[in-house]
Motif scaffolding. Structure first.
Motif: not given
Length: 298
Positions: A222-223, A208
């Protein structure tokens, strides 16, 4: 049972770098086109997923219908009309495919280049078929039309490999709600998140992006970019948004909305709160108001 011959050919195509110089040159050209806001429309950001697969239904359907008519004597004129419709519709469909292709990973671009060549061959064959029909050479027109359909089928096979084997155009953040467990997750002390900087943490092994504003407000997304899973935590934070370092998609930090493509899907956004000096996050439930995204508890 081992891998079949077709899959070996397709996997080999992904690894074949002989056309990489051509890919680089064509990709630069497509990205340099002065399309402005039309570029995002061609990506399909307004639709929520790529628009190219939708647009190709018109030429494919028209050409397939023309092929059916060509199986019956005396229908060459009607088949020619359908071929013309397909040729006209192929132009915007090809442009949409090109802008998507220019923002893919290299193995995807290698397959996509051959996909485009097959479809270009199909357009040429159908154009020749139409020209023959106009000149009264119906037999030659039918033969060229069937060859065009074979080229379309080859292009469709490669397009399917791009979409389903290589996940081109898929939402690469779709799994997040399915793998993050319910409830609050502690991800670190507040001091670990310097104001205005992107910090990467994990929730149930899902990376994240955490950004704390100077006023203390927290944003957690969310990364992995929904476009092609680029690391947003390595991107640029500006004007309340994060820009993906790989292909330039821009997402709003407050709710993950994709404000600029090539991403067509938003980023999953987390609720955030501070408890005893620590940051905790959770995925919102469908009935929770966006305005309640974060809170502070002591």
């Amino acid at each position: 049972m081992g891998q079949n011959r077709l899959l070996r050919v397709l996997d080999g195509l992904e690894r074949d770098g002989r056309a990489d110089a051509v890919i680089d040159a064509v990709g630069r050209g497509v990205r340099a086109l002065p399309l402005g806001g039309v570029r995002d429309a061609l990506h399909g950001r307004w639709l929520g997923h790529p628009v190219h697969p939708l647009m190709v239904q018109v030429p494919i359907g028209s050409w397939l219908s023309a092929g059916v008519l060509d199986l019956r004597p005396g229908r060459s004129r009607e088949a020619g009309l359908l071929i013309g419709v397909g040729l006209a519709a192929a132009v915007p469909a090809a442009l949409a495919g090109a802008v998507d292709w220019a923002e893919l990973h290299r193995p995807q671009q290698r397959v996509g280049l051959v996909h485009a060549l097959a479809n270009t061959a199909a357009v040429g064959l159908y154009a020749a078929s139409l020209a023959c029909r106009v000149k009264g050479r119906a037999g030659a027109g039918r033969s060229l039309g069937f060859l065009g359909m074979a080229a379309v089928a080859t292009g469709g096979l490669l397009g399917g490999h791009l979409a389903y084997r290589q996940a081109s155009g898929a939402n690469h953040a779709e799994e997040v709600p399915h793998v993050v467990s319910p409830g609050w997750h502690r991800i670190g002390a507040v001091a670990e998140f310097p104001a205005g900087q992107a910090v990467r943490r994990s929730v149930d092994d899902v990376p994240v992006l955490v950004v704390r504003e100077s006023g203390g407000e927290l944003h957690v997304l969310a990364d992995r970019c929904s476009h092609l899973a680029g690391p947003l935590s390595e991107g640029t934070i500006e004007d309340g948004c994060v820009r993906c370092p790989w292909h330039g998609s821009v997402f709003r930090l407050s709710d993950g909305w994709n404000v600029r493509g090539p991403a067509t899907a938003p980023q999953p956004a987390f609720d955030a709160r501070i408890v005893d000096g620590h940051v905790e996050v959770r995925l919102p439930t469908p009935d929770r108001e966006v305005s309640g995204r974060q809170g502070v508890s002591r």
